[in-house]
Write an enzyme that holds these catalytic residues in place. Structure first.
Site, PDB file in Angstrom:
ATOM      1  N   GLU A   1       0.805  -1.224   0.000  1.00 36.08           N
ATOM      2  CA  GLU A   1       0.000   0.000   0.000  1.00 36.08           C
ATOM      3  C   GLU A   1       0.836   1.272   0.000  1.00 36.08           C
ATOM      4  OE1 GLU A   1      -3.459  -0.506   2.250  1.00 36.08           O
ATOM      5  OE2 GLU A   1      -3.707   1.620   2.758  1.00 36.08           O
TER       6      GLU A   1
ATOM      7  N   ASP B   1      -2.753  -3.198   3.503  1.00 37.41           N
ATOM      8  CA  ASP B   1      -3.337  -3.262   4.845  1.00 37.41           C
ATOM      9  C   ASP B   1      -4.584  -4.147   4.820  1.00 37.41           C
ATOM     10  OD1 ASP B   1      -1.417  -1.454   5.516  1.00 37.41           O
ATOM     11  OD2 ASP B   1      -2.787   0.219   5.915  1.00 37.41           O
TER      12      ASP B   1
ATOM     13  N   TYR C   1       4.285   5.312  12.195  1.00 33.43           N
ATOM     14  CA  TYR C   1       3.189   5.717  11.310  1.00 33.43           C
ATOM     15  C   TYR C   1       2.087   6.441  12.086  1.00 33.43           C
ATOM     16  CZ  TYR C   1      -0.138   5.292   7.520  1.00 33.43           C
ATOM     17  OH  TYR C   1      -1.017   5.573   6.520  1.00 33.43           O
TER      18      TYR C   1
END
Length: 706
Positions: free
Chosen positions: A9, A110, A319
């Site tokens: 992703e 994800d 993240y």
DNA sequence: GCAAGGTC
């Protein structure tokens, strides 16, 4: 030997997956113009790890025209719809080229609805691969163990999940695009102005929450009440004493109490002590960080997200778009602390924490399927951080420290006092153990309140008794942070989109300033939607969509059926809308006119009593300037010169140098702030010097590089 | 020129 493509992703995920799967742990990153991919070898296979950047494909109407209704859509590369987008083309082209001699495709995005869809669309439209033959890696963290396990036991693609994702996109597109066009075109057709008036599944309810609060404030009738302010004295120390009732209903009662207490003393009847422990706070998820950054620094949630993204890209923090409040065991907290220990600013705290035998961070409740809580990586910055980045980074580091602290212990003391028939309290608070608060220091504060050591039976004189006249206050207005929390609680939008949606109310002109006061345009829009499309204002719309997505995932409904139903409903709505277009347009135009008029006013005139400053365009010279509303009748002569270029927006603040109103000037890409008095303001001279200094520094730097 | 959802 076979060649396998793994679709991820985002770049950081691609890198981690490549590192975990490569036999030597050192995959090769191959640069191809504006894109790259990772190549590794494993069990005699060649693995090509490519990455998307979120969605690379978007929905586009199949029939042309900025009109409504438009009900049919297709998936196309993002760059076909969004002209500014430069990143999707090289990535799609790279996938397309590499896919030509691939034996096996694996989706490793994800594991959620959007992730599954990103993987599927990349597979089908970028790689031209057969989705039934592709496999899916499912992992919950990007640790080597999870990645390897998911690689070795792959699943097939989760088609119901992909279908649910498609329906989400399609329904949001249908309602959002069509209703926005309907509103916008109604104004265009009535007045000829083009002003985007947008709405959507999330924007609608958000506007309606703010309007509801605005309404509650407007209709609120403050009621009077009275309080008693008591100052006592004990061995020469003045003490603030609380009357037993915070709110006294009548003036008569309040006056009687004052009369009763004046020139008396109070006896201490009892002393209650209570110890309370306070556990360390939870690790940050995005909304926790946003709310804390707003509290301490006044950063808007969207700004916090942007700053956090920069820190993440510099590998300083993990993240940021996560809802998790958990630091899993797989994260080497000891190493992070050791790295932080080498930084002068953090070494004392890190050293102290490293002495703890078992380093177990406090965990919160919330989880996230794809990412852990936000934490520092321990890496040293490779560039000079901006002051705002530094603030946010410091907050993240200190919150991380706090997770390892002991609970804080506070003791509260309440002395019950009696004078005649009246009761009073003397309260004190002290911190016995600071615990985790030591590590979180500037961001954890409790007001300590010392009281002298007193004992039961003693008395203290009441030296001053005063009546306080008060009014109950209306509910507080939303701020960007509290509105974001409402969206989170109602499950509207996502962690990545909420802060932007909150901002959109302001940028569309539905609210004024940052106070979430609804503008006339906001009211007109809301009114229209309430009459013709109440559904788009209710959270029920989202609940219903969620339900249908659930049914699609369970196999209880088909995607095509849900979509057909949505189109059918929308079409009837749009039909009545079109029939009433003229009235709707007129109402919106009226709101828009008043909104623009309201915006032109800059603030009170400093020279006369009843005037307001507005921007005036001189009919003779065509030049614009700021003048008083009384200027035209020659009652007031106050004027200020204005820069002749750029868009001018008034700001809600005063110049620190001369006290005049400030405004923002936007000219091309540049924007700056200045006061209305800029030609005279003493501060402007300083600003000019500051600008000169920076310009010099910049040119010096350039020369150094040469 | 528009939504909401990913990402930089």
């Amino acid at each position: 030997m076979s060649k396998i493509m793994i679709i991820t992703e985002k770049p950081t995920a691609a890198k981690k997956i490549a590192e975990a799967l490569d036999e030597k742990g050192s995959p090769k990153e191959v640069q191809k113009r504006k894109a790259s991919y990772f190549e590794c070898s494993r069990n005699n296979d060649i693995l090509i790890v490519v990455y998307a950047l979120g969605h690379l494909f978007e929905l586009k109407q199949t029939e042309p025209g900025w009109k409504y209704p438009r009900l049919d859509t297709e998936w196309v590369p993002k760059y076909e719809v969004i002209k500014k987008d430069k990143s999707s083309k090289p990535l799609i082209n790279l996938m397309n080229k590499l896919a030509k001699d691939i034996d096996q495709f694996i989706v490793a995005t994800d594991y959620d609805i959007e992730g599954s869809l990103i993987g599927y669309l990349s597979l089908v439209y970028a790689c031209n691969a057969e989705p039934n033959k592709a496999t899916r890696m499912i992992f919950s963290t990007l640790t080597k163990k999870d990645i390897v396990e998911s690689y070795e036991s792959p699943s097939s693609l989760d088609f119901p999940m992909i279908d649910a994702g498609q329906v989400r996109h399609e329904v949001d597109w249908l309602y959002g695009i069509n209703l926005t066009r309907a509103l916008t075109l109604s104004v265009k057709n009535v007045a000829g102005w083009f002003k985007i008036i947008s709405t959507g599944r999330v924007q609608g309810p958000t506007l309606s929450f703010v309007a509801k609060r605005d309404y509650d404030i407007n209709v609120y009738v403050p009621t009077p009440f009275w309080g008693i302010k008591i100052i006592g004295e004990y061995e020469g120390t003045k003490l603030e004493i609380e009357f037993e009732k915070k709110k006294i209903e009548t003036l008569l009662d309040a006056d009687n109490i004052v009369k009763d207490l004046r020139n008396t003393s109070a006896t201490i009847k009892a002393i209650n002590r209570r110890k309370r422990t306070q556990s360390p706070p939870s690790p940050f998820n995005l909304s926790g960080l946003q709310s804390e950054a707003y509290r301490h620094f006044g950063f808007k949630p969207s700004r916090t997200l942007a700053l956090a993204q920069k820190l993440y890209l510099d590998a300083l923090i993990s993240y940021p778009r996560t809802s998790s409040q958990k630091i899993p065991e797989s994260i080497d907290v000891k190493q992070i602390l050791k790295n932080l220990e080498t930084r002068k600013k953090y070494s004392a705290e890190a050293k102290q924490i490293l002495k703890i035998e078992k380093l177990i961070p406090k965990q919160g409740e919330k989880t996230d399927p794809a990412h852990p809580a936000i934490h520092p990586t321990g890496n040293k910055p490779t560039r000079r951080l901006t002051p705002s980045e530094n603030k946010l980074y410091d907050l993240i580091v200190r919150r991380f420290f706090a997770l390892f602290g002991e609970p804080a212990v506070k003791e509260s003391i309440r002395a019950d006092l009696v004078s005649g028939k009246h009761k009073m309290y003397l309260r004190g608070l002290r911190i016995i153990e600071y615990g985790w608060m030591r590590y979180y220091k500037p961001y954890a504060y409790t007001k300590e309140k010392e009281i002298p050591s007193i004992i039961e039976g003693e008395s203290l004189s009441l030296t001053s008794i005063e009546r306080e006249d008060k009014f109950t206050s209306p509910p507080a207005r939303y701020n960007p942070s509290s509105l974001l929390k409402v969206l989170e609680r109602k499950n509207l939008g996502t962690k990545s989109t909420r802060s932007g949606i909150v901002d959109s109310l302001r940028s569309r002109g539905y609210t004024l300033n940052d106070t979430f006061e609804i503008s006339t345009l906001g009211y007109a829009t809301l009114d229209t939607l309430e009459t013709y499309v109440p559904r788009v204002l209710s959270i029920e719309f989202t609940r219903h969509l969620e339900e249908e997505m659930g049914q699609i995932q369970d196999g209880a409904q088909r995607r095509e059926e849900v979509l057909a139903e949505a189109k059918r409903d929308l079409l009837t709505l749009l039909k009545t809308f079109k029939e009433q277009e003229k009235e709707i347009g007129q109402a919106l135009v009226a709101g828009l006119q008043r909104y623009w008029k309201a915006k032109e006013e800059l603030g009170p005139c400093p020279a006369c009593e009843d005037g307001t400053l507005i921007i005036i365009k001189s009919p003779k010279t065509g030049k614009r300037f700021v003048g008083c509303t009384n200027y035209r009748e020659k009652k007031c002569e106050q004027t200020f010169a204005l820069p002749q270029k750029g868009i001018i927006t008034p700001l809600e603040k005063e110049c620190p140098h001369c006290g005049h109103i400030m405004f923002q000037v936007r000219s091309g890409r540049r924007k700056w702030e200045t006061c209305v008095n800029w030609t005279e303001c003493p501060g402007r001279q300083e600003d000019i010097q500051e600008l000169e200094k920076r310009r010099k520094q910049r040119s010096e730097k350039k020369e150094d590089k040469k």
